[in-house]
Design an enzyme around this catalytic site. Sequence first.
Site, PDB file in Angstrom:
ATOM      1  N   LYS A 112      -9.678  -2.744  19.677  1.00 41.65           N
ATOM      2  CA  LYS A 112      -8.267  -3.157  19.767  1.00 41.65           C
ATOM      3  C   LYS A 112      -7.819  -3.305  21.219  1.00 41.65           C
ATOM      4  O   LYS A 112      -6.752  -3.848  21.483  1.00 41.65           O
ATOM      5  CB  LYS A 112      -7.367  -2.133  19.080  1.00 41.65           C
ATOM      6  CG  LYS A 112      -7.718  -1.879  17.623  1.00 41.65           C
ATOM      7  CD  LYS A 112      -6.838  -2.657  16.693  1.00 41.65           C
ATOM      8  CE  LYS A 112      -7.231  -2.379  15.250  1.00 41.65           C
ATOM      9  NZ  LYS A 112      -6.488  -3.192  14.294  1.00 41.65           N
ATOM     10  N   ASP A 159      -3.684  -9.476  13.596  1.00 39.05           N
ATOM     11  CA  ASP A 159      -3.745  -8.064  14.011  1.00 39.05           C
ATOM     12  C   ASP A 159      -2.648  -7.858  15.064  1.00 39.05           C
ATOM     13  O   ASP A 159      -2.778  -8.308  16.210  1.00 39.05           O
ATOM     14  CB  ASP A 159      -5.135  -7.738  14.576  1.00 39.05           C
ATOM     15  CG  ASP A 159      -5.286  -6.240  14.806  1.00 39.05           C
ATOM     16  OD1 ASP A 159      -4.327  -5.612  15.322  1.00 39.05           O
ATOM     17  OD2 ASP A 159      -6.347  -5.685  14.451  1.00 39.05           O
ATOM     18  N   ASN A 172       0.850  -1.205   0.000  1.00 40.11           N
ATOM     19  CA  ASN A 172       0.000   0.000   0.000  1.00 40.11           C
ATOM     20  C   ASN A 172       0.878   1.244   0.000  1.00 40.11           C
ATOM     21  O   ASN A 172       2.103   1.164   0.031  1.00 40.11           O
ATOM     22  CB  ASN A 172      -0.972  -0.022   1.184  1.00 40.11           C
ATOM     23  CG  ASN A 172      -0.233  -0.058   2.510  1.00 40.11           C
ATOM     24  OD1 ASN A 172       0.522   0.848   2.835  1.00 40.11           O
ATOM     25  ND2 ASN A 172      -0.424  -1.132   3.276  1.00 40.11           N
ATOM     26  N   LYS A 223     -12.753   1.796  17.329  1.00 41.94           N
ATOM     27  CA  LYS A 223     -11.515   1.034  17.107  1.00 41.94           C
ATOM     28  C   LYS A 223     -10.697   0.926  18.390  1.00 41.94           C
ATOM     29  O   LYS A 223     -10.093  -0.100  18.669  1.00 41.94           O
ATOM     30  CB  LYS A 223     -10.684   1.693  15.996  1.00 41.94           C
ATOM     31  CG  LYS A 223      -9.578   0.808  15.485  1.00 41.94           C
ATOM     32  CD  LYS A 223      -9.052   1.237  14.129  1.00 41.94           C
ATOM     33  CE  LYS A 223     -10.030   0.915  13.009  1.00 41.94           C
ATOM     34  NZ  LYS A 223      -9.536   1.280  11.684  1.00 41.94           N
TER      35      LYS A 223
HETATM   36  O1  C5P Z   1      -7.972  -2.247  11.907  1.00 44.64           O
HETATM   37  P1  C5P Z   1      -7.096  -1.175  11.353  1.00 44.64           P
HETATM   38  O2  C5P Z   1      -6.126  -1.677  10.324  1.00 44.64           O
HETATM   39  O3  C5P Z   1      -7.808   0.048  10.903  1.00 44.64           O
HETATM   40  O4  C5P Z   1      -6.244  -0.714  12.629  1.00 44.64           O
HETATM   41  C1  C5P Z   1      -5.215   0.199  12.543  1.00 44.64           C
HETATM   42  C2  C5P Z   1      -4.286   0.045  13.726  1.00 44.64           C
HETATM   43  O5  C5P Z   1      -3.995  -1.316  13.993  1.00 44.64           O
HETATM   44  C3  C5P Z   1      -2.941   0.660  13.443  1.00 44.64           C
HETATM   45  O6  C5P Z   1      -2.376   1.040  14.682  1.00 44.64           O
HETATM   46  C4  C5P Z   1      -2.173  -0.494  12.817  1.00 44.64           C
HETATM   47  O7  C5P Z   1      -0.771  -0.323  12.929  1.00 44.64           O
HETATM   48  C5  C5P Z   1      -2.667  -1.652  13.629  1.00 44.64           C
HETATM   49  N1  C5P Z   1      -2.743  -2.925  12.895  1.00 44.64           N
HETATM   50  C6  C5P Z   1      -1.902  -3.959  13.232  1.00 44.64           C
HETATM   51  N2  C5P Z   1      -2.008  -5.173  12.586  1.00 44.64           N
HETATM   52  C7  C5P Z   1      -2.926  -5.363  11.623  1.00 44.64           C
HETATM   53  C8  C5P Z   1      -3.794  -4.314  11.256  1.00 44.64           C
HETATM   54  C9  C5P Z   1      -3.660  -3.105  11.911  1.00 44.64           C
HETATM   55  O8  C5P Z   1      -1.046  -3.786  14.112  1.00 44.64           O
HETATM   56  N3  C5P Z   1      -2.999  -6.518  11.007  1.00 44.64           N
END
Ligand code: C5P
Length: 407
Positions: free
Chosen positions: A350, A311, A213, A346
């Site tokens: 998280k 994640d 990306n 979020k």
């Molecule tokens: O769920 P999303 O991708 O929007 O979440 C963003 C946050 O989660 C950011 O802090 C990103 O670095 C972290 N993230 C992660 N591992 C993933 C997806 C997102 O650490 N697979």
Amino acid sequence: MNELAGKHIVLGLSGGVACYKAADLCRQLIKEGATVQVVMTEAAMQFITPVTMQALSGRPVHGSQWDAREPNNMPHINLSREADAILVAPCSADFVARLAQGRADELLSLLCLARPQERVPLLLAPAMNREMWAHPATQRNLAQVAQDGATVLAVGNGDQACGETGDGRMLEPEELLEEVIAFFTPKVLAGQKVLVTAGPTFEAIDPVRGITNHSSGKMGFAIARAAREAGAEVTLVAGPVHLATPRGVHRINVQSAQNMLEAVMQKAQRASVFIATAAVADWRPATQSEQKIKKDGSGQTPVLGFVENPDILATVAQSQHALVGDLFCVGFAAESHDLLAHATAKRQRKGVPLLVGNLGPATFGQDDNALLLVDAQGHRELPRASKRILAQQLVAEIAQRLPALQA
Ligand code: C5P
């Protein structure tokens, strides 16, 4: 950015080829808002003229302790009392020896000795041949001056003017500038171990192709730099980006989300703050071809299946280390709309105490941004500014929320 606004720096040059770099350093210090008073030893004047340094600093250069321009004829007192710091760059082996002995028979060593130690720091940027650097006498003298209160900056490694290769090169002007800025930064994260993820991930399809990306890594790198300047020991786990590693930061390069997870889990155990800025790919190809997938001319396209990536942030936030309160986790959210609602949701999903929202793809690759900080108490905006400034503000916000520092 005027990061050194209001700072008055005595820039001392002792003898060495690296004097040519001091000219650029002088310019860069002034560009950041500092005023610079140059003091040169006689040896330094063999390498570069005071004319150049006067033109660049906008002030007459001092080179003698017998200088009748000073009404009281005491340049060593006047110059050292005005300074916020004395930076000797280049600092030769001979000059280190003089400092170690407390010599005072020429202006630069005299004013270093005469400086009020408690309020005028002395920074040294050594520059010398590798054998001189490695010599026990030099190392002994460096240890002595450090013990006497000087800050000895690192040396670079590489080709030397004498044709040899090794340790002892003076740091480059931009590296020295970073060191000076770091030196003046309040150490609000002293004793903290900060782990940062940054950049995109690259999920391979075959040995030559992959999915990635547009994340530039700029925000995460700026945060790593600001955290180190604030006194933290910083590890930066970076996806594939073309950014220079901030000084003093330990960088681990990774490609895929799984590589990133492994590197993070290894380091998270020792960390006290985890800041996840990486734009981790949500999915990776279910299978990775060992060989390049070939176009066979039939017009048929390959079918790619996907599996979800771990994640990383949620995994770390659920680890025992974080759950008992020993690791403060910070997440980022890039959204296209309804920033507050999405960032709030979020944060809970998280399981992190602080979530930083920003408006999505528009910030990728940009040098500035605007942030929305969401925590259990509510939210707070950090208005549009450079990522450098936002990183400094975020570091201050994180420092305020660390339990050990609140006590
Ligand atoms: O769920 P999303 O991708 O929007 O979440 C963003 C946050 O989660 C950011 O802090 C990103 O670095 C972290 N993230 C992660 N591992 C993933 C997806 C997102 O650490 N697979």
